[in-house]
Design an enzyme around this catalytic site. Structure first.
Site, PDB file in Angstrom:
ATOM      1  N   GLU A 130      30.951 -57.885 -23.880  1.00  0.00           N
ATOM      2  CA  GLU A 130      30.215 -58.076 -22.522  1.00  0.00           C
ATOM      3  C   GLU A 130      29.621 -57.110 -22.056  1.00  0.00           C
ATOM      4  OE1 GLU A 130      34.016 -58.710 -19.378  1.00  0.00           O
ATOM      5  OE2 GLU A 130      32.740 -57.256 -17.924  1.00  0.00           O
ATOM      6  N   GLU A 135      27.996 -54.165 -10.710  1.00  0.00           N
ATOM      7  CA  GLU A 135      29.074 -54.470 -10.630  1.00  0.00           C
ATOM      8  C   GLU A 135      28.949 -53.472  -9.572  1.00  0.00           C
ATOM      9  OE1 GLU A 135      34.058 -55.110 -13.049  1.00  0.00           O
ATOM     10  OE2 GLU A 135      31.695 -53.960 -13.818  1.00  0.00           O
TER      11      GLU A 135
END
Length: 416
Positions: A130, A135
């Protein structure tokens, strides 16, 4: 005191060697046709109702106007059921290697209860890896970039396994959320090769001339904002493969909800994350993405899988919150995670978060780890291929290790 220094020489010599050309252009009217609208329950237990394309269209949650793809969340109704209505997009194509460049005019603002992300992930998390490009949660104003893998991958001397991952957080206040939007947006470029995964951030009006062109050359952009260099500690090709591109905006859940009361801005507006998200729809008018362009570039040797069916993901561990620092920003250096001397009360020594400047990493990077877990200012000479200069490097060991342990022991799930 400083326990050790890590010297990485020549680690950037392999940056940007590929001859890139456009493989997939998501920009403009075709943007939403190249993604699937996911409707499954949020794996991170967010207070969110992901809806399909028809429902989202009826609710006027997305559109393309003048080539800009805009999509957001419901900001007119009190939420009920699964939570506030939102969109989660997953690309119909999977990628192994390449250069992903997104230019955003707007991202979801730094709004209490929100947890937006732009990222890549593959099937059977975390075995396909990932890559978290953008974020943050709640009132955060700077971006966190994180790698998550299966066991056996240490990037820059930090274990990237599972929920903790290995993270770099820039201290620049225009890289995320409301501050990013107030500056007019910007570009994130992610280069993924067999040897490294590198992320550049360029604020609006500060783009390299070729970054939005047909043949971008990362080798001409200077040092990345965050660099995760493979080698003996991690075979990148083994741990990162067949990743989809994902946009999502969730609420509360295992990260934003967990730290809501610890955010002084958010704790002042509501007693709980869900209460705020449920009953204050007007607060989320700025929770939208506006994508000027999104392109994936590959060289001749980069495999791409088209029209991949995306199934509902199984639960998997979560990325962790970050304690922001108020110390002055360093320049021309990125701190490389290194496992500290373990204290008796410390079970997990991986997953610490570091701060970097926009231009990030010098060809000779000096990283320091401070075992007493207090901020320390380290001044070293950094040698660049083009010039010699001095810069300050500030290294901070994240103080959230105990919170990591608590989350890990309770089996918290990740997004994928």
């Amino acid at each position: 005191m400083i326990s050790s220094f890590l010297l990485l020489a020549g680690g950037l010599m392999q940056l940007g060697l590929a001859a890139y050309s456009v493989k997939d252009d998501y920009s403009g009217d075709k943007f939403f046709d190249m993604f699937s609208f996911n409707t499954f329950d949020d794996p991170t237990h967010g207070y969110v109702n992901y809806v399909d394309k028809a429902t989202a269209e009826a609710a006027d949650l997305f559109n393309v106007s003048n080539g800009v793809a805009t999509f957001g969340v419901d900001h007119t109704n009190v939420a009920s059921g699964r939570g506030r209505t939102s969109i989660r997009l997953t690309s119909n194509t999977q990628y192994t290697h390449g250069l992903v460049i997104v230019e955003l005019a707007h991202m979801p603002g730094s709004i209490c209860g929100s947890w937006p992300a732009f990222w890549m992930t593959g099937p059977n998390w975390p075995n396909s890896g990932e890559i978290d490009i953008i974020e943050g949660v709640n009132s955060a104003s700077s971006n966190q970039m994180t790698m998550h893998t299966s066991a056996g991958c240490s990037l820059a001397n930090s274990d990237c396994q599972g929920n903790l991952g290995c993270s770099v957080k820039t201290n620049l206040q225009n890289t995320y959320g409301t501050d990013f939007n107030s500056m007019g947006g910007g570009v994130y470029a992610t280069e993924w090769t067999s040897s490294s995964i590198n992320i550049w951030f360029f604020g609006h009006g500060r783009y390299p001339p070729d970054v939005l062109g047909p043949n971008p050359n990362p080798g001409s952009w200077g040092n990345p904002t965050a660099s995760f260099i493979g080698g003996s500690g991690c075979d990148i090709d083994q741990h990162f493969v067949n990743n989809n591109i994902v946009f999502d905006t969730t609420f509360c859940g295992d990260w934003a909800g967990e730290v809501f009361s610890q955010d002084s801005t958010c704790s002042a507006v509501a007693s709980s994350c869900q209460d705020y998200v449920q009953n204050h729809p007007e607060a989320f008018a700025e929770s939208y993405w506006a994508v000027n362009s999104l392109r994936v570039y590959t060289d001749d040797g980069s495999p791409v899988q088209k029209n991949v069916q995306v199934s509902q993901p199984k639960g998997s561990p979560i990325a962790q919150p970050v304690v922001e620092s108020s110390a002055p920003a360093p320049t021309q250096a990125v701190e490389v995670p290194q496992t500290p001397t373990e204290k008796p009360q410390r079970t997990h020594t991986h997953g610490e978060v570091f701060e970097s400047s926009e231009t990030g990493l010098a060809n000779l990077t000096i990283a320091a780890r401070e075992v007493n877990e207090e901020p320390e200012l380290v001044q070293r000479s950094l040698v660049d291929a083009d010039r010699a200069s001095e810069a300050q490097t500030k290294v901070k060991l994240g103080r959230h290790a105990a919170r990591h342990l608590h989350r890990h022991s309770h089996g918290i799930n990740h997004r994928s």
